[in-house]
Structures are given as C-alpha cells and as structure tokens.
Design a protein around this motif. Structure first.
Motif, mmCIF file in Angstrom:
data_model
loop_
_atom_site.group_PDB
_atom_site.id
_atom_site.type_symbol
_atom_site.label_atom_id
_atom_site.label_comp_id
_atom_site.label_asym_id
_atom_site.label_seq_id
_atom_site.Cartn_x
_atom_site.Cartn_y
_atom_site.Cartn_z
ATOM 1 N N VAL A 147 1.093 78.425 -23.442
ATOM 2 C CA VAL A 147 1.479 79.981 -24.123
ATOM 3 C C VAL A 147 0.993 80.021 -25.187
ATOM 4 O O VAL A 147 0.895 79.232 -26.293
ATOM 5 C CB VAL A 147 2.942 80.126 -23.821
ATOM 6 C CG1 VAL A 147 3.358 81.520 -24.404
ATOM 7 C CG2 VAL A 147 3.440 79.821 -22.397
ATOM 8 N N SER A 148 0.205 81.334 -25.709
ATOM 9 C CA SER A 148 0.158 81.706 -26.882
ATOM 10 C C SER A 148 -1.615 82.059 -26.997
ATOM 11 O O SER A 148 -2.195 81.442 -26.325
ATOM 12 C CB SER A 148 0.499 80.878 -28.227
ATOM 13 O OG SER A 148 -0.418 80.150 -28.515
ATOM 14 N N VAL A 164 -13.198 84.824 -26.486
ATOM 15 C CA VAL A 164 -13.926 83.460 -26.194
ATOM 16 C C VAL A 164 -14.990 83.753 -25.145
ATOM 17 O O VAL A 164 -15.934 83.394 -25.222
ATOM 18 C CB VAL A 164 -12.896 82.296 -25.923
ATOM 19 C CG1 VAL A 164 -13.752 80.916 -25.490
ATOM 20 C CG2 VAL A 164 -11.999 82.098 -26.831
ATOM 21 N N ALA A 165 -14.628 84.453 -24.085
ATOM 22 C CA ALA A 165 -15.415 84.519 -22.982
ATOM 23 C C ALA A 165 -16.892 85.799 -23.393
ATOM 24 O O ALA A 165 -17.988 85.277 -23.083
ATOM 25 C CB ALA A 165 -14.734 85.160 -21.960
ATOM 26 N N GLY A 177 -5.619 66.129 -24.153
ATOM 27 C CA GLY A 177 -4.149 66.318 -23.713
ATOM 28 C C GLY A 177 -4.204 67.177 -22.470
ATOM 29 O O GLY A 177 -2.995 67.585 -22.001
ATOM 30 N N VAL A 178 -5.227 67.847 -22.281
ATOM 31 C CA VAL A 178 -5.214 69.283 -21.192
ATOM 32 C C VAL A 178 -5.964 68.498 -19.811
ATOM 33 O O VAL A 178 -6.806 67.974 -19.962
ATOM 34 C CB VAL A 178 -6.246 70.238 -21.609
ATOM 35 C CG1 VAL A 178 -6.298 71.423 -20.777
ATOM 36 C CG2 VAL A 178 -5.722 70.577 -23.035
ATOM 37 N N MET A 181 -8.145 78.052 -27.730
ATOM 38 C CA MET A 181 -8.568 76.558 -27.752
ATOM 39 C C MET A 181 -8.972 75.839 -26.532
ATOM 40 O O MET A 181 -10.042 75.302 -26.275
ATOM 41 C CB MET A 181 -7.593 75.773 -28.604
ATOM 42 C CG MET A 181 -7.736 74.333 -28.671
ATOM 43 S SD MET A 181 -6.520 73.703 -29.576
ATOM 44 C CE MET A 181 -5.075 73.721 -28.486
ATOM 45 N N THR A 182 -8.038 76.066 -25.417
ATOM 46 C CA THR A 182 -8.298 75.523 -24.248
ATOM 47 C C THR A 182 -9.615 76.154 -23.441
ATOM 48 O O THR A 182 -10.222 75.409 -22.497
ATOM 49 C CB THR A 182 -7.117 75.502 -23.213
ATOM 50 O OG1 THR A 182 -6.561 76.736 -23.248
ATOM 51 C CG2 THR A 182 -5.998 74.503 -23.884
#
Length: 308
Positions: free
Chosen positions: A79-80, A255-256, A59-60, A86-87
């Motif tokens: 947003v969030s 995440v990075a 969905g992205v 996640m993305t």
C-alpha cells in the motif's frame, strides 16, 4: 567431511534467497504484470494462476505462471505511492514485462457510483502532488507557479500541481504532467468485455445495496492517504471529475509512462471515501470487492491480445 557438508548446504539454498543480490533479468518470458496492493486482492487472483513459479527479490514475492493461457507475473506492490512505484520499477528491471494491469479496491468519488462497482478509468493523476501555500491574510498564496495547464482549484492551502517526468528518449525533465493515460488498446478490450462479466452482489449474508456494474472510462486519482472525508470527496469529484481514488495507481501509471509500458487499472469500490451513509464500509466489503475485481481482471486477461 565438513567441506562436503558445507558445499551441500550451499547447493541446497534456494535461488530466491539470492535474487535480490543479482542483476539483470530473472526470466526471459514476456509476461503481463498483474499488481495488487494488499493480501485479499492477491489471494483472489492467485486462484487462477497455473504452472506457478516463484522468485523473491528484495523481499518481494513474484509469482510467474499462466492465466487463461497468457503468461503473467503477479506481485504485491504494498500500500502507498512509494511502494507501488518501487515495486513496479523492480518488476520492470528484473522481468520481461509487456503490459501492466492493476487489480484492487478503492474509494468511490462519483455520486452516480455505489460500493461494489468496478471502475476502469481512462487516466490517473496524483492529487497530492501539490504546493501547501502560506496564509496571506485573505486566503492563501501559492509559493510556486503551476505549470501543468490544468489550473485546478485549490482546497484551502492545497494547490494541486503536476510532476516532472524523465523517460526513455526524453531525459530533459521538462515533461510536466498531471494525468497518465492508460493504454487505449487495453481500455478498448475492457470496454468490450464489461457487459459480459457478472459481478457478485452478495457473499454469504453480506450484500451490496445494488447489483454492481463495470464502468469503463473517466478519471482516477491517487495519493498517499486513505481518504475518508466527505468535504474533500466532494472537492475531488468536482475538481478532477474523478470517479475513484486509491493509494497506488497513478504512481504505477507514472512508472509505466517513464518506461513506455502500456498499463490499465481495475478498481472495485469498497467504500465511498467519506460519502458512506455511516462509518466507512471498506472493512466490511473489501473482500467481496477484491473478488469482483479479480473476476473482471481474469476475464480481461483471457480476452486481451498478448503484446510481443
């Protein structure tokens, strides 16, 4: 005949429709990921993308192409904190990402800054990674021992803490931290570039109070709330010495860090997180602030050395 039509229908289905059901890399081209949280930030950046190619995964929408001659991958995190984490991980899993740039708007915490300024912090922390303490009659008693070494002051029942991180080469989970540093090389490029970018003060009849500037350095904090409270704003500035707050960047930073991918974030102040002279200014200024951030990011992409 029916079989032929069925086969033709299958062949006509776009690849993007199946992208979320496959595994592995979708693109081998090393790229700079440019992330925005919501539509106005995304629109401002897309104007400068050449040689566009798109994928849709879970969905992205991911947009590949070039910006100032550099291979890039643009997408919306949503947003969030959860959406951002996640993305970002999804992009790292499915594409060849060499560095991450976040571009967007934020709330200003530092009284020395004003709406319109673009801030590029040295590091980002999650201010609501915390313990909510119970009242003990005279104050609050935190239920856990804080272990980040920062020992931040509490805000009533809220006691900030760090987060345990697992990363490549360290699967112990003993690495507990509050701050996630941006890449020093990327930051050096931003610092060199800052005086060269002319930001817009007005859009039509709407103008910032002062000509905005690019500020490189300092701290940024992120949390899963839209901060619009003067008392908490003062606490956040004094406690974390933070210039800016948003709802995504520290999650991207974590995440990075876990994936050992360099990152940096550019945030234009669309409001003052509760310190606005009247009502919150974000609805009025987020578009021009998004455009100004995009100006800085596009110039940054043109100046940065593409990592191998």
């Amino acid at each position: 005949m029916r079989f032929v039509l069925f086969v033709l229908a299958l062949l006509a289905m776009p690849f993007a429709a199946h992208a979320g059901e496959t595994s592995g890399k979708l693109d081998s081209q090393p790229r700079i990921a440019i992330i925005s949280a919501f539509e106005p930030e995304w629109i401002a950046l897309n104007r400068d993308v050449q040689d566009r190619r798109e994928w849709i995964v879970n969905g992205v929408r991911f947009v590949g192409g070039t910006m100032k001659g550099r291979p890039v991958l643009l997408f919306l995190s949503g947003v969030s904190m959860v959406n951002a984490a996640m993305t970002t991980q999804l992009a790292l899993d499915r594409f060849t990402i060499r560095s991450i740039v976040f571009s967007g708007v934020a709330g200003g915490l530092d009284p020395a800054l004003d709406v319109g300024d673009v801030v590029v912090p040295d590091r980002w922390g999650q201010y609501l990674e915390s313990a909510f303490a119970r009242a003990d009659g005279t104050g609050f008693a935190p239920p856990i021992q804080r272990a980040t070494g920062e020992n931040f002051a509490n805000f009533g029942m809220i006691y900030p803490n760090g987060v345990r991180v697992r990363r490549t080469g360290d699967e112990t989970g003993k690495d507990r931290r509050f701050w996630f540093e941006v890449d020093p090389g990327l930051l050096a490029t931003a610092r060199k570039l800052a005086p060269q970018v002319a930001l817009s003060r007005c859009s039509g009849t709407l103008c910032f109070r002062a000509t905005p500037k690019v500020v490189v350095g300092g701290n940024g904090i992120s949390g899963p709330v839209f901060m619009d409270n003067a008392e908490f704003r003062q606490y956040a500035f004094q406690t974390f010495q933070a210039q800016v707050t948003d709802m995504e960047t520290a999650a991207v930073g974590q995440v990075a860090y876990a994936n050992k991918v360099p990152y940096i974030a550019f945030r234009a102040l669309s409001d003052l997180a509760g310190g606005d002279p009247g009502e919150n200014q974000a609805p009025a200024f987020y578009r021009i602030a998004s455009d100004n951030t995009a100006k800085v990011v596009v110039a940054f992409i043109g100046a940065v050395e593409m990592p191998r």
